[in-house]
Design an enzyme around this catalytic site. Structure first.
Site, PDB file in Angstrom:
ATOM      1  N   SER A 107       0.621 -16.683   2.572  1.00 26.83           N
ATOM      2  CA  SER A 107       1.091 -15.377   3.046  1.00 26.83           C
ATOM      3  C   SER A 107       0.525 -15.110   4.432  1.00 26.83           C
ATOM      4  O   SER A 107      -0.619 -15.464   4.718  1.00 26.83           O
ATOM      5  CB  SER A 107       0.597 -14.278   2.083  1.00 26.83           C
ATOM      6  OG  SER A 107       0.908 -12.983   2.573  1.00 26.83           O
TER       7      SER A 107
ATOM      8  N   TYR B 120      -8.973  -5.226  -2.071  1.00 27.35           N
ATOM      9  CA  TYR B 120      -9.634  -5.142  -0.763  1.00 27.35           C
ATOM     10  C   TYR B 120     -11.095  -4.896  -1.093  1.00 27.35           C
ATOM     11  O   TYR B 120     -11.433  -3.874  -1.711  1.00 27.35           O
ATOM     12  CB  TYR B 120      -9.064  -4.007   0.088  1.00 27.35           C
ATOM     13  CG  TYR B 120      -7.746  -4.355   0.746  1.00 27.35           C
ATOM     14  CD1 TYR B 120      -7.595  -5.531   1.468  1.00 27.35           C
ATOM     15  CD2 TYR B 120      -6.660  -3.488   0.661  1.00 27.35           C
ATOM     16  CE1 TYR B 120      -6.388  -5.848   2.084  1.00 27.35           C
ATOM     17  CE2 TYR B 120      -5.450  -3.801   1.270  1.00 27.35           C
ATOM     18  CZ  TYR B 120      -5.335  -4.978   1.975  1.00 27.35           C
ATOM     19  OH  TYR B 120      -4.142  -5.292   2.581  1.00 27.35           O
TER      20      TYR B 120
ATOM     21  N   SER C 233      -1.777  -2.636  -5.358  1.00 27.64           N
ATOM     22  CA  SER C 233      -2.669  -2.702  -4.198  1.00 27.64           C
ATOM     23  C   SER C 233      -3.906  -1.836  -4.434  1.00 27.64           C
ATOM     24  O   SER C 233      -3.821  -0.791  -5.098  1.00 27.64           O
ATOM     25  CB  SER C 233      -1.930  -2.184  -2.957  1.00 27.64           C
ATOM     26  OG  SER C 233      -2.842  -1.949  -1.901  1.00 27.64           O
TER      27      SER C 233
ATOM     28  N   LYS D 287      -5.199 -14.607  -1.597  1.00 27.03           N
ATOM     29  CA  LYS D 287      -3.932 -14.289  -0.908  1.00 27.03           C
ATOM     30  C   LYS D 287      -4.162 -14.245   0.593  1.00 27.03           C
ATOM     31  O   LYS D 287      -5.132 -13.623   1.051  1.00 27.03           O
ATOM     32  CB  LYS D 287      -3.423 -12.923  -1.398  1.00 27.03           C
ATOM     33  CG  LYS D 287      -2.194 -12.403  -0.668  1.00 27.03           C
ATOM     34  CD  LYS D 287      -1.669 -11.137  -1.333  1.00 27.03           C
ATOM     35  CE  LYS D 287      -0.399 -10.644  -0.676  1.00 27.03           C
ATOM     36  NZ  LYS D 287      -0.644  -9.882   0.546  1.00 27.03           N
TER      37      LYS D 287
ATOM     38  N   ALA E  22       0.819  -1.205   0.000  1.00 24.45           N
ATOM     39  CA  ALA E  22       0.000   0.000   0.000  1.00 24.45           C
ATOM     40  C   ALA E  22       0.862   1.268   0.000  1.00 24.45           C
ATOM     41  O   ALA E  22       2.025   1.246   0.390  1.00 24.45           O
ATOM     42  CB  ALA E  22      -0.896  -0.003   1.242  1.00 24.45           C
TER      43      ALA E  22
ATOM     44  N   ARG F 152       2.135  -8.858   9.438  1.00 24.30           N
ATOM     45  CA  ARG F 152       1.479  -7.601   9.801  1.00 24.30           C
ATOM     46  C   ARG F 152       0.057  -7.784  10.304  1.00 24.30           C
ATOM     47  O   ARG F 152      -0.583  -6.828  10.705  1.00 24.30           O
ATOM     48  CB  ARG F 152       1.450  -6.664   8.587  1.00 24.30           C
ATOM     49  CG  ARG F 152       2.819  -6.288   8.108  1.00 24.30           C
ATOM     50  CD  ARG F 152       2.814  -5.770   6.675  1.00 24.30           C
ATOM     51  NE  ARG F 152       2.261  -4.441   6.523  1.00 24.30           N
ATOM     52  CZ  ARG F 152       2.911  -3.314   6.783  1.00 24.30           C
ATOM     53  NH1 ARG F 152       4.144  -3.364   7.229  1.00 24.30           N
ATOM     54  NH2 ARG F 152       2.336  -2.145   6.599  1.00 24.30           N
TER      55      ARG F 152
ATOM     56  N   THR G 143      -7.247 -10.378  -1.298  1.00 28.48           N
ATOM     57  CA  THR G 143      -6.567 -10.515  -0.007  1.00 28.48           C
ATOM     58  C   THR G 143      -7.591 -10.891   1.049  1.00 28.48           C
ATOM     59  O   THR G 143      -8.539 -10.147   1.317  1.00 28.48           O
ATOM     60  CB  THR G 143      -5.822  -9.213   0.348  1.00 28.48           C
ATOM     61  OG1 THR G 143      -4.815  -9.015  -0.638  1.00 28.48           O
ATOM     62  CG2 THR G 143      -5.171  -9.301   1.721  1.00 28.48           C
TER      63      THR G 143
ATOM     64  N   ARG H  16      14.700 -12.179   1.197  1.00 30.10           N
ATOM     65  CA  ARG H  16      15.790 -11.191   1.126  1.00 30.10           C
ATOM     66  C   ARG H  16      16.896 -11.655   0.193  1.00 30.10           C
ATOM     67  O   ARG H  16      17.838 -10.921  -0.060  1.00 30.10           O
ATOM     68  CB  ARG H  16      16.456 -10.990   2.514  1.00 30.10           C
ATOM     69  CG  ARG H  16      15.537 -10.794   3.673  1.00 30.10           C
ATOM     70  CD  ARG H  16      14.983  -9.412   3.714  1.00 30.10           C
ATOM     71  NE  ARG H  16      15.936  -8.422   4.140  1.00 30.10           N
ATOM     72  CZ  ARG H  16      15.583  -7.224   4.633  1.00 30.10           C
ATOM     73  NH1 ARG H  16      14.302  -6.901   4.767  1.00 30.10           N
ATOM     74  NH2 ARG H  16      16.498  -6.348   4.986  1.00 30.10           N
TER      75      ARG H  16
ATOM     76  N   ARG I   1      -0.452  -2.986  14.923  1.00 32.12           N
ATOM     77  CA  ARG I   1       0.963  -2.706  14.630  1.00 32.12           C
ATOM     78  C   ARG I   1       1.429  -1.590  15.548  1.00 32.12           C
ATOM     79  O   ARG I   1       1.048  -0.429  15.399  1.00 32.12           O
ATOM     80  CB  ARG I   1       1.113  -2.330  13.157  1.00 32.12           C
ATOM     81  CG  ARG I   1       0.579  -3.451  12.269  1.00 32.12           C
ATOM     82  CD  ARG I   1       0.616  -3.117  10.815  1.00 32.12           C
ATOM     83  NE  ARG I   1      -0.271  -4.002  10.068  1.00 32.12           N
ATOM     84  CZ  ARG I   1      -0.863  -3.678   8.924  1.00 32.12           C
ATOM     85  NH1 ARG I   1      -0.634  -2.501   8.382  1.00 32.12           N
ATOM     86  NH2 ARG I   1      -1.651  -4.522   8.316  1.00 32.12           N
TER      87      ARG I   1
ATOM     88  N   HIS J  18       0.860 -11.890   5.314  1.00 32.74           N
ATOM     89  CA  HIS J  18       0.842 -10.440   5.138  1.00 32.74           C
ATOM     90  C   HIS J  18       2.141  -9.818   5.670  1.00 32.74           C
ATOM     91  O   HIS J  18       2.165  -8.723   6.214  1.00 32.74           O
ATOM     92  CB  HIS J  18      -0.368  -9.848   5.868  1.00 32.74           C
ATOM     93  CG  HIS J  18      -1.035  -8.694   5.163  1.00 32.74           C
ATOM     94  ND1 HIS J  18      -2.243  -8.810   4.539  1.00 32.74           N
ATOM     95  CD2 HIS J  18      -0.675  -7.399   5.005  1.00 32.74           C
ATOM     96  CE1 HIS J  18      -2.596  -7.636   4.023  1.00 32.74           C
ATOM     97  NE2 HIS J  18      -1.657  -6.769   4.296  1.00 32.74           N
TER      98      HIS J  18
ATOM     99  N   ASP K 259       4.777 -15.822  -0.264  1.00 35.41           N
ATOM    100  CA  ASP K 259       5.524 -14.614   0.113  1.00 35.41           C
ATOM    101  C   ASP K 259       5.841 -14.625   1.600  1.00 35.41           C
ATOM    102  O   ASP K 259       5.276 -15.397   2.372  1.00 35.41           O
ATOM    103  CB  ASP K 259       4.821 -13.319  -0.343  1.00 35.41           C
ATOM    104  CG  ASP K 259       3.626 -12.906   0.525  1.00 35.41           C
ATOM    105  OD1 ASP K 259       3.551 -13.283   1.710  1.00 35.41           O
ATOM    106  OD2 ASP K 259       2.765 -12.169  -0.006  1.00 35.41           O
TER     107      ASP K 259
HETATM  108  C1  LIG Z   1       4.236  -1.666   3.746  1.00 34.62           C
HETATM  109  C2  LIG Z   1       3.409  -2.846   3.352  1.00 34.62           C
HETATM  110  C3  LIG Z   1       2.141  -2.642   2.817  1.00 34.62           C
HETATM  111  C4  LIG Z   1       1.381  -3.740   2.419  1.00 34.62           C
HETATM  112  N1  LIG Z   1       0.173  -3.512   1.814  1.00 34.62           N
HETATM  113  C5  LIG Z   1      -0.526  -4.566   1.347  1.00 34.62           C
HETATM  114  C6  LIG Z   1      -1.726  -4.352   0.619  1.00 34.62           C
HETATM  115  O1  LIG Z   1      -2.158  -3.222   0.393  1.00 34.62           O
HETATM  116  N2  LIG Z   1      -2.410  -5.438   0.177  1.00 34.62           N
HETATM  117  C7  LIG Z   1      -1.964  -6.719   0.410  1.00 34.62           C
HETATM  118  O2  LIG Z   1      -2.610  -7.688  -0.014  1.00 34.62           O
HETATM  119  N3  LIG Z   1      -0.806  -6.949   1.076  1.00 34.62           N
HETATM  120  C8  LIG Z   1      -0.088  -5.909   1.533  1.00 34.62           C
HETATM  121  N4  LIG Z   1       1.102  -6.142   2.178  1.00 34.62           N
HETATM  122  C9  LIG Z   1       1.609  -7.526   2.304  1.00 34.62           C
HETATM  123  C10 LIG Z   1       2.457  -7.909   1.091  1.00 34.62           C
HETATM  124  O3  LIG Z   1       1.673  -8.077  -0.058  1.00 34.62           O
HETATM  125  C11 LIG Z   1       3.201  -9.231   1.324  1.00 34.62           C
HETATM  126  O4  LIG Z   1       2.287 -10.228   1.717  1.00 34.62           O
HETATM  127  C12 LIG Z   1       4.332  -9.129   2.365  1.00 34.62           C
HETATM  128  O5  LIG Z   1       4.934  -7.872   2.329  1.00 34.62           O
HETATM  129  C13 LIG Z   1       5.374 -10.210   2.109  1.00 34.62           C
HETATM  130  O6  LIG Z   1       6.367 -10.164   3.056  1.00 34.62           O
HETATM  131  P1  LIG Z   1       7.782  -9.403   2.858  1.00 34.62           P
HETATM  132  O7  LIG Z   1       7.505  -7.960   3.044  1.00 34.62           O
HETATM  133  O8  LIG Z   1       8.623  -9.982   3.942  1.00 34.62           O
HETATM  134  O9  LIG Z   1       8.286  -9.731   1.469  1.00 34.62           O
HETATM  135  C14 LIG Z   1       1.871  -5.064   2.604  1.00 34.62           C
HETATM  136  C15 LIG Z   1       3.151  -5.244   3.140  1.00 34.62           C
HETATM  137  C16 LIG Z   1       3.913  -4.164   3.499  1.00 34.62           C
HETATM  138  C17 LIG Z   1       5.301  -4.402   4.044  1.00 34.62           C
END
Ligand SMILES: Cc1cc2nc3c(=O)[nH]c(=O)nc-3n(C[C@H](O)[C@H](O)[C@H](O)COP(=O)(O)O)c2cc1C
Length: 357
Positions: A248, A132, A108, A226, A81, A253, A158, A285, A167, A250, A281
């Site tokens: 995933s 979303y 996103s 997802k 995002a 998060r 998602t 790294r 968070r 997320h 995902d």
């Molecule tokens: C800053 C940030 C914003 C994110 N925003 C979204 C989002 O808008 N929609 C979504 O499906 N996942 C979102 N995610 C999750 C990512 O799609 C993904 O699942 C995750 O970042 C993978 O882990 P990694 O950051 O360790 O590669 C977000 C992740 C981060 C770090």
């Protein structure tokens, strides 16, 4: 000491130096005690590669086909995002970087541009749209239709976000979105004091598997769910017509305390790997991280933060550099593993640390 950035950690360091505390914490942080965030990265230590030697790897091809989309290497840009927090060009810069690297950019819902604007930034490049699903069905229907019209090639729903995770870095930094950040793909405003509570209003928390039928009727695109963390839900996704799932959490998060995604991958692949495509995902790294995910049955991996650190440290060029770096690590890793292409990486190329296979 040179200023040269040679790995993803270097890009994160550079991004951290450039960003203010609030946006950096928003991007880097996870939910709760960040146990799951740490577990994602640590899980790669729990699996080891089993290379084969004296295999002809003179020519290796790095590109698989993912949900019908051809990519040049098996790492896609995950939806993240508010990319304008990382760079003034935000999603448009990320899209151009993904296009020049030869991989998919996933937009996103929480972006500053519409699917059509993203498509115009990188004509012909493979793009996917992450949804979303708002309470306003008419709005959602139009949004999904606009992604297909723009030429996006898959729809990622998602599913792990009925509410925003807790968070604490955001709370401590009193993080709020800038007033002038456009968010054209949601029907509500997020520029409120309680950012997390506002985030919770962007989705319809009453959705169930049955609603997938409606979504499929609105969109001709392949549907990917997802945020899957169990074989049970992967099976439900397949039974409800999804063409793929993304394993995933997320990026740690949402619900803190869930397992690392890499450790969930084998059970999901065993359950549905022969029916739908399993993407992965969380915590990537290194190119070798991608290879471990492929060995455990993922069709491809997605990167959230690693490419975001590229974008935040150097805009389009920075994001492209991180993608090129990871592509190179994957290519070197494939050769050293004795594989001529990602398709050749299999279960026999990995073992649990401390076990035989
Ligand atoms: C800053 C940030 C914003 C994110 N925003 C979204 C989002 O808008 N929609 C979504 O499906 N996942 C979102 N995610 C999750 C990512 O799609 C993904 O699942 C995750 O970042 C993978 O882990 P990694 O950051 O360790 O590669 C977000 C992740 C981060 C770090």
């Amino acid at each position: 000491m040179t200023d040269e950035r040679i790995n993803v950690d270097d890009y994160e360091e550079a991004a951290r130096a450039r960003l203010e505390l609030g946006p950096y914490g928003y991007m880097a942080g996870g939910a709760g005690d960040e146990r799951t965030l740490r577990a994602n990265a640590a899980a790669f230590d729990g699996w080891q590669l089993r290379p084969r030697v004296l295999v002809d790897v003179d020519e290796v091809s790095t590109g698989p086909t993912v949900l019908g989309t051809e990519v040049e290497f098996p790492l896609l840009v995950a939806p993240t995002a508010f990319q304008r927090l990382a760079d003034p060009e935000g999603e448009l810069a990320m899209a151009r970087a993904a296009a020049s690297a030869g991989t998919v950019m996933t937009l996103s819902t929480l972006s500053s541009v519409t699917p059509g604007e993203l498509a115009a930034a990188a004509p012909g490049a493979p793009q996917w749209f992450q949804l979303y699903w708002s309470r306003d069905r008419g709005f959602t229907q139009e949004l999904v239709a606009s992604a297909a019209e723009a030429g996006h090639r898959a729809l990622l729903l998602t599913a792990d976000f009925p509410v925003a995770g807790r968070r604490e870095r955001d709370a401590r930094a009193a993080f709020a979105l800038p007033d002038d950040l456009p968010l054209p793909n949601i029907p509500v405003s997020l520029q409120r004091e309680d950012f997390h509570r506002a985030l919770g209003t962007i989705v319809d928390a009453s959705l169930t598997w049955r609603d997938l039928e409606w979504l499929r009727s609105c969109s001709p695109l392949p549907l990917v769910v997802k945020g899957i963390l169990t074989s049970e839900d992967a099976l439900l996704a397949a039974e409800h017509g999804a063409e793929g799932v993304v394993i995933s959490n997320h990026g740690g998060r949402q619900l803190d305390g869930v397992p690392a995604t890499l450790d969930v991958l084998p059970e999901v692949v065993e359950e549905v790997g022969d029916r739908i495509e399993v993407l992965f995902d969380g915590g990537i790294r290194r190119g070798t991280d991608v290879l471990k995910a492929l060995a455990l049955g993922a069709r491809a991996a997605m990167s959230g933060r690693a490419v975001l650190w590229g974008l935040a440290s150097g805009g389009e060029e920075g994001a492209a550099a991180v993608l090129a770096l990871l592509r190179n690590e994957i290519e070197v890793g494939l050769k050293l593993l004795g594989c001529g292409s990602p398709d050749e990486v299999g279960r026999a190329h990995v073992r649990r640390a401390g076990s035989s296979l």
